[in-house]
Design an enzyme around this catalytic site. Structure first.
Site, PDB file in Angstrom:
ATOM      1  CE1 TYR A 160      -3.034  -2.158   5.540  1.00  0.00           C
ATOM      2  CE2 TYR A 160      -3.344  -0.470   5.147  1.00  0.00           C
ATOM      3  CZ  TYR A 160      -3.336  -1.578   4.987  1.00  0.00           C
ATOM      4  OH  TYR A 160      -3.477  -1.868   3.696  1.00  0.00           O
ATOM      5  CB  SER A 183      -0.752  -0.041   1.137  1.00  0.00           C
ATOM      6  OG  SER A 183      -1.588   1.239   1.454  1.00  0.00           O
TER       7      SER A 183
HETATM    8  N1  LIG Z   1      -8.949  -1.536  -1.001  1.00  0.00           N
HETATM    9  C1  LIG Z   1      -7.801  -0.763  -0.539  1.00  0.00           C
HETATM   10  O1  LIG Z   1      -8.610   0.720  -0.551  1.00  0.00           O
HETATM   11  C2  LIG Z   1      -6.479  -0.946  -0.434  1.00  0.00           C
HETATM   12  C3  LIG Z   1      -5.274   0.120  -0.575  1.00  0.00           C
HETATM   13  C4  LIG Z   1      -4.196   0.101  -0.750  1.00  0.00           C
HETATM   14  C5  LIG Z   1      -4.191  -1.713  -0.591  1.00  0.00           C
HETATM   15  N2  LIG Z   1      -4.818  -1.885  -0.318  1.00  0.00           N
HETATM   16  C6  LIG Z   1      -4.263  -4.217  -0.223  1.00  0.00           C
HETATM   17  O2  LIG Z   1      -4.820  -4.654  -0.831  1.00  0.00           O
HETATM   18  C7  LIG Z   1      -5.026  -6.247   0.001  1.00  0.00           C
HETATM   19  C8  LIG Z   1      -6.452  -6.409  -0.648  1.00  0.00           C
HETATM   20  O3  LIG Z   1      -7.560  -5.160   0.202  1.00  0.00           O
HETATM   21  P1  LIG Z   1      -9.549  -5.673  -0.466  1.00  0.00           P
HETATM   22  O4  LIG Z   1      -9.335  -4.156  -0.660  1.00  0.00           O
HETATM   23  O5  LIG Z   1      -8.953  -5.817  -1.928  1.00  0.00           O
HETATM   24  O6  LIG Z   1     -10.276  -6.078   0.671  1.00  0.00           O
HETATM   25  P2  LIG Z   1     -11.052  -6.817   0.085  1.00  0.00           P
HETATM   26  O7  LIG Z   1     -12.198  -6.364  -0.575  1.00  0.00           O
HETATM   27  O8  LIG Z   1     -11.834  -6.435   1.693  1.00  0.00           O
HETATM   28  O9  LIG Z   1     -10.827  -8.882   0.096  1.00  0.00           O
HETATM   29  C9  LIG Z   1     -10.238  -9.104   0.912  1.00  0.00           C
HETATM   30  C10 LIG Z   1      -9.884 -10.750   0.989  1.00  0.00           C
HETATM   31  O10 LIG Z   1      -9.156 -11.009   1.349  1.00  0.00           O
HETATM   32  C11 LIG Z   1      -9.739 -12.739   1.954  1.00  0.00           C
HETATM   33  N3  LIG Z   1      -9.165 -12.749   3.608  1.00  0.00           N
HETATM   34  C12 LIG Z   1      -9.524 -11.837   4.119  1.00  0.00           C
HETATM   35  N4  LIG Z   1      -8.949 -12.124   5.110  1.00  0.00           N
HETATM   36  C13 LIG Z   1      -8.461 -13.366   5.197  1.00  0.00           C
HETATM   37  C14 LIG Z   1      -7.422 -14.401   5.570  1.00  0.00           C
HETATM   38  N5  LIG Z   1      -7.801 -14.342   7.789  1.00  0.00           N
HETATM   39  N6  LIG Z   1      -7.383 -15.765   5.450  1.00  0.00           N
HETATM   40  C15 LIG Z   1      -7.383 -15.658   3.974  1.00  0.00           C
HETATM   41  N7  LIG Z   1      -8.031 -14.586   2.804  1.00  0.00           N
HETATM   42  C16 LIG Z   1      -8.525 -13.605   3.720  1.00  0.00           C
HETATM   43  C17 LIG Z   1     -11.326 -12.188   1.744  1.00  0.00           C
HETATM   44  O11 LIG Z   1     -12.047 -13.176   1.825  1.00  0.00           O
HETATM   45  P3  LIG Z   1     -12.280 -14.136   2.985  1.00  0.00           P
HETATM   46  O12 LIG Z   1     -13.073 -13.255   3.637  1.00  0.00           O
HETATM   47  O13 LIG Z   1     -13.561 -14.980   2.561  1.00  0.00           O
HETATM   48  O14 LIG Z   1     -11.404 -14.700   3.544  1.00  0.00           O
HETATM   49  C18 LIG Z   1     -10.752 -11.448   0.388  1.00  0.00           C
HETATM   50  O15 LIG Z   1     -11.157 -12.263  -0.729  1.00  0.00           O
HETATM   51  C19 LIG Z   1      -5.003  -6.462   0.944  1.00  0.00           C
HETATM   52  O16 LIG Z   1      -3.689  -6.945   1.376  1.00  0.00           O
HETATM   53  C20 LIG Z   1      -4.591  -4.773   1.929  1.00  0.00           C
HETATM   54  O17 LIG Z   1      -4.338  -4.426   2.724  1.00  0.00           O
HETATM   55  C21 LIG Z   1      -6.016  -2.155  -0.666  1.00  0.00           C
END
Ligand SMILES: NC(=O)c1ccc[n+]([C@@H]2O[C@H](COP(=O)([O-])OP(=O)(O)OC[C@H]3O[C@@H](n4cnc5c(N)ncnc54)[C@H](OP(=O)(O)O)[C@@H]3O)[C@@H](O)[C@H]2O)c1
Length: 260
Positions: free
Chosen positions: A151, A138
């Site tokens: 985080y 991130s």
């Molecule tokens: N969205 C943003 O603004 C943003 C910005 C910068 C970086 N990121 C990073 O991008 C990545 C993806 O985030 P996202 O925004 O796409 O999140 P998201 O929409 O909340 O999706 C999270 C995914 O991870 C899975 N997950 C959550 N906890 C887990 C666990 N303990 N074991 C295995 N799978 C797990 C969830 O499925 P289940 O609940 O079924 O496990 C889901 O498939 C993360 O590393 C986040 O830090 C996000």
């Protein structure tokens, strides 16, 4: 056809990685905790792209969950050529307010799982002389945040780790890249009950665009990818500003939030 393994593949950026890789005609292994949602995601991808999709339900915040996925990554019969360490969580509250168990769960998922799965994958990749790893970090990893949880520290670890492994493994034909997005419209914030109403529209990115840029940067051999011009500029300021000056600015902002 080559195989890619994507963690957190049922929502947000992980689902976008799965779609993009299926569109490139790669077979997939999808990991997340919710088995029903995984099965539905896999069925959709099989139908739409005619690729093979395996599902691997696992909680990557646990050592057992990591071990299940490590076993699949070590399977030389069906080698994984691209690993996307995407699953990650954030926390709404600050370090002082959060139960230590929540901070520890975030560390286990955002850091330990990334290290363990990368280790399991690159051993085979190095011996085959090729392979790719994308670690989702991130822009928050470029500097400290306050008030906040740990985080940003977890994502700083992912960036430095990815750069280190990139340098170590490139002579073995293995490319490693850390993706550093800004705000992306996914389930991330609502899962952590992080309010988003005050975040201006201009700061939001679309998951498919982030993934497209991330994969292009991986193929260019870049150890970090910061999708969009907006965040290249903002991330660059945070990353390269003199640290004492940056700490002063963040400290002042944190004090004014504390006074509200
Ligand atoms: N969205 C943003 O603004 C943003 C910005 C910068 C970086 N990121 C990073 O991008 C990545 C993806 O985030 P996202 O925004 O796409 O999140 P998201 O929409 O909340 O999706 C999270 C995914 O991870 C899975 N997950 C959550 N906890 C887990 C666990 N303990 N074991 C295995 N799978 C797990 C969830 O499925 P289940 O609940 O079924 O496990 C889901 O498939 C993360 O590393 C986040 O830090 C996000």
């Amino acid at each position: 056809m080559t195989t890619a393994l994507v963690t957190g593949a049922t929502a947000g950026l992980g689902a976008a990685f799965a779609r993009a890789l299926a569109a490139e005609r790669r077979d997939l292994v999808l990991v997340a905790r919710d088995a029903e949602r995984l099965a539905a995601t896999a069925a959709e991808l099989r139908d739409r792209y005619s690729v093979e999709v395996e599902v691997l339900p696992a909680d990557l915040a646990s050592a057992e969950g990591c071990a299940q996925v490590e076993k699949r990554l070590a399977d030389v019969g069906q080698p994984v050529e691209l690993l996307v360490n995407n699953a990650g969580i954030g926390l709404r509250d600050g370090f002082l307010e959060n139960p230590i168990e929540d901070e520890e769960r975030m560390l286990a998922l955002n850091v330990r799982a990334v290290m363990r799965l990368t280790h399991a994958a690159v051993t085979g990749m190095a011996s085959r002389g090729h392979g790719d790893v994308v670690n989702v970090a991130s822009v928050a990893g470029f500097g400290p945040t306050a008030p906040g949880s740990t985080y940003s520290a977890t994502k700083a670890w992912v960036i430095t780790f990815s750069e280190s492994v990139h340098l170590t493994l490139r002579q073995h034909g293995v490319r490693v890249s850390a993706v550093c997005p800004g705000f992306v419209r996914t389930e991330f914030h609502s899962r952590a009950s992080i309010p988003t109403a005050d975040i201006p529209d201009v700061l939001w990115l679309d998951a498919d665009t982030v993934v497209r840029e991330a994969l292009a940067d991986l193929r260019r051999g870049r150890p970090t990818s910061v999708p969009s011009v907006r965040y290249k500029v903002l991330g660059g300021i945070v990353r390269y500003a003199p640290r004492p000056l940056f700490l002063r600015v963040i400290g002042r902002a944190a004090r004014s939030v504390g006074r509200r």
